[in-house]
Design a protein around this motif. Structure first.
Motif, PDB file in Angstrom:
ATOM      1  N   PHE A   1       9.645  -0.055   7.348  1.00 22.18           N
ATOM      2  CA  PHE A   1       8.374   0.651   7.182  1.00 22.18           C
ATOM      3  C   PHE A   1       8.577   2.158   7.298  1.00 22.18           C
ATOM      4  O   PHE A   1       8.067   2.933   6.479  1.00 22.18           O
ATOM      5  N   ILE A   2       9.327   2.589   8.305  1.00 19.15           N
ATOM      6  CA  ILE A   2       9.578   4.018   8.498  1.00 19.15           C
ATOM      7  C   ILE A   2      10.300   4.602   7.285  1.00 19.15           C
ATOM      8  O   ILE A   2       9.956   5.688   6.790  1.00 19.15           O
ATOM      9  N   LYS A   3      11.272   3.882   6.797  1.00 19.88           N
ATOM     10  CA  LYS A   3      12.033   4.344   5.628  1.00 19.88           C
ATOM     11  C   LYS A   3      11.114   4.539   4.417  1.00 19.88           C
ATOM     12  O   LYS A   3      11.170   5.566   3.736  1.00 19.88           O
ATOM     13  N   GLN A   4      10.265   3.547   4.166  1.00 18.58           N
ATOM     14  CA  GLN A   4       9.369   3.627   3.017  1.00 18.58           C
ATOM     15  C   GLN A   4       8.300   4.700   3.202  1.00 18.58           C
ATOM     16  O   GLN A   4       7.957   5.426   2.269  1.00 18.58           O
ATOM     17  N   ALA A   5       7.759   4.783   4.423  1.00 22.93           N
ATOM     18  CA  ALA A   5       6.721   5.781   4.697  1.00 22.93           C
ATOM     19  C   ALA A   5       7.265   7.191   4.489  1.00 22.93           C
ATOM     20  O   ALA A   5       6.610   8.040   3.855  1.00 22.93           O
TER      21      ALA A   5
ATOM     22  N   ALA B   1       0.827  -1.208   0.000  1.00 21.97           N
ATOM     23  CA  ALA B   1       0.000   0.000   0.000  1.00 21.97           C
ATOM     24  C   ALA B   1       0.861   1.258   0.000  1.00 21.97           C
ATOM     25  O   ALA B   1       0.688   2.147  -0.846  1.00 21.97           O
ATOM     26  N   VAL B   2       1.791   1.330   0.921  1.00 23.01           N
ATOM     27  CA  VAL B   2       2.591   2.541   1.105  1.00 23.01           C
ATOM     28  C   VAL B   2       3.436   2.855  -0.131  1.00 23.01           C
ATOM     29  O   VAL B   2       3.594   4.017  -0.507  1.00 23.01           O
ATOM     30  N   SER B   3       3.958   1.823  -0.780  1.00 23.50           N
ATOM     31  CA  SER B   3       4.889   2.030  -1.894  1.00 23.50           C
ATOM     32  C   SER B   3       4.216   2.004  -3.259  1.00 23.50           C
ATOM     33  O   SER B   3       4.901   1.981  -4.285  1.00 23.50           O
TER      34      SER B   3
ATOM     35  N   GLY C   1       4.454  12.546  -2.015  1.00 23.19           N
ATOM     36  CA  GLY C   1       3.085  13.045  -2.077  1.00 23.19           C
ATOM     37  C   GLY C   1       2.009  12.130  -1.536  1.00 23.19           C
ATOM     38  O   GLY C   1       0.828  12.515  -1.497  1.00 23.19           O
ATOM     39  N   THR C   2       2.339  10.914  -1.134  1.00 21.02           N
ATOM     40  CA  THR C   2       1.345  10.020  -0.540  1.00 21.02           C
ATOM     41  C   THR C   2       1.098  10.430   0.911  1.00 21.02           C
ATOM     42  O   THR C   2       2.043  10.576   1.688  1.00 21.02           O
ATOM     43  N   GLN C   3      -0.147  10.620   1.260  1.00 16.19           N
ATOM     44  CA  GLN C   3      -0.483  10.941   2.651  1.00 16.19           C
ATOM     45  C   GLN C   3      -0.595   9.644   3.441  1.00 16.19           C
ATOM     46  O   GLN C   3      -1.370   8.751   3.061  1.00 16.19           O
ATOM     47  N   ILE C   4       0.145   9.532   4.523  1.00 13.46           N
ATOM     48  CA  ILE C   4       0.125   8.324   5.347  1.00 13.46           C
ATOM     49  C   ILE C   4      -0.354   8.687   6.747  1.00 13.46           C
ATOM     50  O   ILE C   4       0.270   9.498   7.437  1.00 13.46           O
TER      51      ILE C   4
END
Length: 249
Positions: A215-219, A162-164, A226-229
């Motif tokens: 996860f932190i690195k990718q987020a 999802a995040v990537s 520009g992805t809002q997490i």
């Protein structure tokens, strides 16, 4: 031998590729994990308002009506290990339950030799023609590229997907990287955090601290793009604490 041949044919005929970068483009995604933090607030309507709702492994079996106010009622995509073990696996793949809940995609993220073997063994066991999905090989290669000997959990693969993906927005709840207990009815035999930590060490497959770091690195990377997490309070606190400790070292 017959089951192996029939299972292989059935797997070839019924397995498709699920590409997050195409499916999630410009979409809002909610990823619901199995940790107790998913029940901090009644966010059910908020979760059900996303374009896609992702859950993991045994989640459909514990998604009962009394929980809808907290974690929503929808499941569009189920990430599953295809190991149908009750202990340390993804639980039984129950198509009647999945159909009842409206699940559209059942995705095995582990597109490597071990994952393909689990996929084949599923078809050998059941000789069932239901469609199943794998992540693209190149995408899964990116998921696990920094893991070395460790295997990403199915939950991490769902989060990463999802995040990537380049989607518009991701909401994450129920993920604490095993720093808090499971929610009720998921794995009640492993709700004790220390007991679960010992179980993971005994398995020797997964590294939750590495998963948190990745996860932190990718987020952070995807937010810059520009992805809002949006993270629930528990995960936000865990991430903040990890960054604070990392800066102190």
């Amino acid at each position: 031998m017959v089951n192996t041949f029939e299972g292989l044919i059935m797997m070839i005929q019924n397995t498709r590729i699920f590409n997050p970068e195409k499916e999630f483009k410009d979409k809002r995604i909610a990823v619901i994990g199995a940790a107790d933090s998913a029940f901090e607030k009644e966010n059910g309507n908020f979760i059900d308002g996303f374009d896609y709702v992702i859950r993991v492994n045994k989640a459909p079996h514990s998604l009962t009506e009394d929980k809808y106010n907290f974690i929503g009622s929808r499941t569009d995509i189920l990430f599953h290990s295809f190991f149908e073990l009750t202990e340390g696996g993804g639980g039984v793949i129950d198509w009647s339950l999945y159909q009842q809940q409206g699940i559209k995609y059942v995705v095995n993220p582990n597109h490597d030799l071990k994952g393909l073997k689990a996929h084949l063994n599923y078809y050998k066991r059941h000789l069932n023609p239901n469609k199943t999905y794998l992540l693209p090989w190149n995408f899964y290669k990116e998921v696990k590229k920094n893991f070395g000997v460790w295997v990403p959990t199915v939950g991490f693969s769902a989060l990463y997907s999802a995040v990537s993906s380049g989607c518009k927005e991701v909401y994450v709840t129920g993920f604490t990287f095993f720093k808090t207990p499971y929610a009720n009815d998921y794995r009640d035999d492993l709700k004790d955090v220390q007991k679960n930590s010992d179980f993971l060490k005994k398995q020797g497959f997964h590294n939750p601290d590495l998963e948190l770091q990745e996860f932190i690195k990718q987020a952070d990377k995807q937010q810059r793009k520009g992805t809002q997490i949006i993270m629930d309070n528990a995960l936000r606190s865990i991430v903040k604490n990890h960054k604070r400790l990392n800066n102190e070292q």
